[in-house]
Design a protein around this motif. Structure first.
Motif, PDB file in Angstrom:
ATOM      1  N   VAL A 167      27.666  27.526  75.745  1.00 31.02           N
ATOM      2  CA  VAL A 167      28.608  28.346  75.453  1.00 31.02           C
ATOM      3  C   VAL A 167      27.743  29.434  76.785  1.00 31.02           C
ATOM      4  O   VAL A 167      26.637  29.314  76.490  1.00 31.02           O
ATOM      5  CB  VAL A 167      28.394  29.879  74.153  1.00 31.02           C
ATOM      6  CG1 VAL A 167      29.116  30.397  74.467  1.00 31.02           C
ATOM      7  CG2 VAL A 167      29.017  28.737  73.162  1.00 31.02           C
TER       8      VAL A 167
ATOM      9  N   VAL B 144      28.098  33.392  78.340  1.00 33.34           N
ATOM     10  CA  VAL B 144      28.866  34.339  78.843  1.00 33.34           C
ATOM     11  C   VAL B 144      28.585  35.522  80.272  1.00 33.34           C
ATOM     12  O   VAL B 144      26.918  35.490  80.889  1.00 33.34           O
ATOM     13  CB  VAL B 144      27.908  35.577  77.743  1.00 33.34           C
ATOM     14  CG1 VAL B 144      28.302  36.911  78.072  1.00 33.34           C
ATOM     15  CG2 VAL B 144      28.619  34.536  76.635  1.00 33.34           C
TER      16      VAL B 144
ATOM     17  N   GLU C   6      29.240  39.674  74.318  1.00 34.94           N
ATOM     18  CA  GLU C   6      28.303  39.427  73.498  1.00 34.94           C
ATOM     19  C   GLU C   6      28.896  39.503  71.895  1.00 34.94           C
ATOM     20  O   GLU C   6      28.906  38.381  71.428  1.00 34.94           O
ATOM     21  CB  GLU C   6      27.598  40.484  73.468  1.00 34.94           C
ATOM     22  CG  GLU C   6      26.491  40.800  74.726  1.00 34.94           C
ATOM     23  CD  GLU C   6      27.231  41.310  75.982  1.00 34.94           C
ATOM     24  OE1 GLU C   6      27.956  41.855  75.543  1.00 34.94           O
ATOM     25  OE2 GLU C   6      26.294  41.676  77.359  1.00 34.94           O
TER      26      GLU C   6
ATOM     27  N   LYS D  10      30.741  36.259  71.365  1.00 30.71           N
ATOM     28  CA  LYS D  10      30.114  34.948  71.851  1.00 30.71           C
ATOM     29  C   LYS D  10      29.297  34.954  70.430  1.00 30.71           C
ATOM     30  O   LYS D  10      29.465  33.903  69.616  1.00 30.71           O
ATOM     31  CB  LYS D  10      29.062  34.888  72.685  1.00 30.71           C
ATOM     32  CG  LYS D  10      28.155  33.837  73.373  1.00 30.71           C
ATOM     33  CD  LYS D  10      26.256  34.338  73.070  1.00 30.71           C
ATOM     34  CE  LYS D  10      25.774  33.922  72.040  1.00 30.71           C
ATOM     35  NZ  LYS D  10      24.555  34.925  72.483  1.00 30.71           N
TER      36      LYS D  10
END
Ligand code: ATP
Ligand code: MG
Length: 815
Positions: A200, A202, A277, A280
């Motif tokens: 993942v 960001v 954020e 996420k």
């Protein structure tokens, strides 16, 4: 006929090997590959026309598998014989083809080509060599054999083009890509879920960059992953992309939770009002099989409490008080939702109309949500329209209620610490000394201590430090008391706030206890409870002000940055921590502009949006005037006041604060000119410690009735006096000054006024020479009194004055 089938996500070695098979057998074809690894797909694109491609499987064929891991999956109908070219130790044996433990599968076909003396072209050689280079890491990986080297040697002899090979095997990202990543990569997390590797990322960028997905594909961490997700925040929008790489991970299932969709291997969704954020955090929780709160139904209060429209005000108040609610939805006799009513409103009218009904005072204009809406949609409504309570409606029936508190609690749960930062911050020497003492005391008491807020920001920016703010997980006052003992200084505790102040040398030091603040209503003084450091930081205004530095011996100097403050410092951005921030405390509107002006920072796009919302709700008018004006006073003390005022103009904040205030070209020009005057004055009269900010305020208030405002601002007496004089006399003085032909006339016009008044007059450029002459020369002129030894009292004064006037007209000329 032979048909080569490549596995999904096949790598370059498999592709090269397949090509070798095409060279080896004239009756071989490659089934059009569906998904190749990035490198394989780049090579395939370039050399496509060299491959004999088949779009569909024929009725009957011999199956050729290269570098394949799952033979059993290919036991298809119509398959006569199976050929396998593979170099893995676990490769199935007993088939036709060639299986052996070498560094690359391609080596095996190359050996066959060599043995059968097949003539290959330099392009063929290049394509084959790529596979060997790739899978052996240019002959450096464990498992590389002499045979790989020999195969490669033969290909080089056949003219393999090294330049092409270099181009495709380029390991690293380009400089632009690295720049882009280092600027925008916020977080990277690797997860292992049921044996699949999921990455993942960001990314954050104020501008949309169409290449970010491409870059993600090229990252080392993605190459062996089963799937990856990229969350990109661009301005106030957040995009979420999911890509499955080997056909083993369905990304669309995950994206459905956020309202997105797509193929099982590629899906995307675009969201508003939710930070990258946070997304996420939610995504990771989802991937781990947890059930994070994403939709309104996950956080709403259920069953909902509602009032009936025909209840009396009194009954309603009792009902609300029993539950300690600030408001409730209102239903009619048939149970239909007809309004929302607040305790505050009812309390106001309770005395006068105790027996009137709820429906007389309820709000009939209000927003509703559906249980399927996102939590951040609810936040957007609260922060855009200032509502404190939103009824949740399904099939026209009230099914729940969402309040600001629910949303705040959800928000904090969805704020995850950034990965523990190992970044150590070097404190200035004097600060370090004090901080170590605090750390020791905390250690002794079993607490944890941190430097927090503005001081952390200023240390990171390399600015001068005066104020030191410590927070203590434990008891701040106790720490302050021991600290004061250690330095033998006085301490001033404020037990109701859990804080204490003291001074050591030039440092003003505050100790606080980590706390959570809730605001009873917008702009009110907050109510305080103890909390963790994270919660303490979460209640702060902007990311750059919400960092901490540990002062404990074991991790002294470690930066704690939950919200990306460091990154915003680098990007020069003021960013609120959550969308409800300005609603929670409108004073932050002024603070945001003050910091933006002071540091020459910008508001992040989402912060700007939230601010515009807050302003259009007139939150500044509702907020506590005392706190607002106190904040405003701070702005007027700033060095970059003029820049701050420009921001005030841009966002129309003074219009909200000062009755009748309006900006004009003329006013802005005057302020610019005043700045010139002030700069001049600072240089010429460095010893006069004037609070120049007030002069700007006097000019700002020139066209309004500002006396009351100045009083509310607790302006000192000289400022109020100056304001009065300026409004009443400036015009006349200016007229006279224009007319003055001799220094003595200037002197007589200006005599007796205050210095700040002269500075205001000097805004008018054409008057400046006269005013400067007065301030620097005329007002200081001395005459020799010995000549008037016969005179006394009034007469003496008069004689001296006359002599002065004569002398100045003789000595100076007006230009
Ligand atoms: P300055 O350099 O002007 O002193 P500062 O950031 O230290 O800036 P202070 O007013 O001294 O600002 O406040 C100290 C800290 O308290 C801030 O850094 C911030 O973390 C927090 N804070 C202050 N005011 C607010 C507010 N209205 N809402 C939330 N947090 C606030
Ligand atoms: Mg401060």
């Amino acid at each position: 006929m032979k048909v080569i089938i490549l596995e999904e996500g096949a790598d370059l070695d498999a592709l090269s090997c397949a090509y070798g098979v095409l060279l080896l057998y004239q009756d071989a074809y490659l089934l059009k590959p569906s998904l190749l690894s990035r490198r394989a797909s780049e090579v395939f694109k370039r050399f496509k026309e060299r491959f004999r491609i088949l779009e569909e499987l024929p009725q009957e064929f011999d199956l050729v598998l290269v570098d394949a891991h799952h033979v059993e999956e290919y036991k298809l109908p119509g398959v006569k014989e199976i050929y396998i070219f593979d170099h893995h130790p676990k490769a199935p044996k007993g088939f036709k083809g060639k299986v052996d433990e070498v560094g690359s599968a391609t080596t095996l076909v190359v050996e066959e080509l060599q043995r059968l003396n097949v003539d290959i072209s330099p392009e063929d050689a290049t394509l084959l060599a790529l596979g060997i280079y790739e899978d052996t890491g240019s002959l450096t990986y464990e498992g590389t054999t002499e045979r790989d080297a020999l195969a490669l040697a033969w290909l080089l002899k056949k003219g393999a083009n090294l330049r092409t090979i270099r181009e495709f095997l380029r390991e690293s990202l380009s400089k632009e890509e690295i720049d882009f990543l280092s600027k925008s990569l916020v977080a990277l997390e690797k997860l292992f879920i049921d044996g699949s590797k999921v990455v993942v990322f960001v990314l954050r960028s104020e501008e949309y960059n169409p290449d970010f997905l491409q870059v993600a594909y090229r990252l080392e961490d993605v190459k062996d992953a089963d799937a990856f997700f990229v969350i990109v925040s661009v301005g106030s929008k957040t995009y979420l992309f999911g890509r499955g790489l080997k056909g083993r991970f369905d990304t669309s299932k995950i994206l459905e939770a956020f309202g997105g969709g797509g193929h099982s291997f590629a899906s995307a969704v675009k969201l508003e009002n939710v930070s990258a954020e946070r997304l996420k955090t939610l995504l990771v929780q989802l991937l781990k099989g947890e059930n994070p709160a994403i939709r309104v139904r996950d956080v709403m209060n259920y069953p909902p409490f509602a009032l009936r429209e025909d209840m009396t005000v009194e009954e309603a108040l009792i009902s609300l008080a029993e539950r300690n609610f600030a408001g409730a939805p209102v239903l009619d006799q048939e149970g239909r939702l007809v309004g929302v009513v607040y305790k505050k409103v009812l309390l106001k009218v309770a005395k006068l109309f105790p027996s009137k009904q709820v429906k007389d005072f309820m709000q009939t204009q209000f927003h509703t949500l559906s249980p399927e809406d996102f939590v951040w949609d609810a936040e957007a409504i609260l922060s855009t329209y200032g509502e404190k309570l939103i009824p949740v409606v399904e099939d026209q029936k009230l099914v729940g209620v969402i309040t600001r508190l629910d949303l705040m609690q959800t928000l904090i749960k969805q704020t995850e610490p950034l990965k523990p930062s190992h970044r150590k911050v070097q404190l200035p020497k004097e600060v370090e000394e004090l901080a170590r003492v605090v750390g020791k005391i905390c250690q002794e008491l079993g607490f944890k201590g941190y430097l927090v807020g503005g001081v952390v920001r200023d240390i990171l920016m390399g600015r001068r430090i005066w104020d030191l703010d410590f927070v203590v997980e434990g008891d701040g006052i106790k720490v302050a008391e021991r600290f004061a003992q250690h330095y033998r200084v006085n301490v001033h505790p404020f037990p109701e706030f859990g804080t204490a102040h003291l001074k050591v040398g030039d440092f003003k030091i505050e100790f606080a206890t980590t706390r959570r603040e809730t605001y009873p209503h917008p702009g009110a003084y907050p109510v305080v409870e103890p909390a963790s450091l994270k919660e303490d930081l979460f209640r702060r205004d902007f990311t750059i002000n919400a960092m901490a530095i540990s002062v404990m011996e074991e991790d002294f100097g470690t930066l704690i940055d939950y919200f990306g403050g460091l990154r915003d410092l680098k990007d020069k951005l003021i960013r609120i921590l959550h969308p409800l921030s300005f609603v929670e405390d409108p004073v932050r509107i002024l603070r945001a502009l003050r910091f933006a002006g002071r540091f020459d920072f910008k508001l992040s796009k989402s912060t700007e949006k939230a601010m515009l919302n807050a302003l259009s709700m007139h939150l500044l008018k509702q907020a506590s005037r005392g706190r607002l004006l106190k904040e405003l006073t701070l702005a007027f003390r700033e060095e970059k006041l003029l820049d701050i005022l420009k921001l005030y103009r841009q966002y129309k904040v003074l219009e909200e604060l000062i009755d009748g205030f309006q900006w004009s070209q003329d006013l802005e020009l005057k302020l610019e000119k005043l700045k010139e005057v002030v700069s001049w004055h600072k240089i010429e009269f460095p010893d006069k410690k004037l609070e120049y900010g007030w002069l700007y305020l006097v000019i700002l208030l020139e066209k309004v009735k500002g006396e009351e405002f100045l009083r509310d601002m607790s302006a000192p007496a000289w400022v109020r006096e100056l304001y009065r004089t300026y409004k009443e006399q400036a015009k006349e003085v200016i007229r006279k000054l224009h007319q003055a032909k001799k220094p003595s006339e200037v002197y007589l016009t200006l005599k007796g006024f205050s210095e700040p008044f002269y500075l205001l007059l000097a805004i008018e450029e054409s008057l400046r020479p006269k005013i400067v002459l007065y301030m620097e020369k005329l007002s200081k002129l001395k005459v020799d009194v010995s000549r008037f030894s016969g005179l006394k009292g009034k007469e003496l004064g008069k004689a001296i004055e006359n002599e002065k006037l004569r002398l100045m007209d003789e000595t100076f000329t007006l230009t």
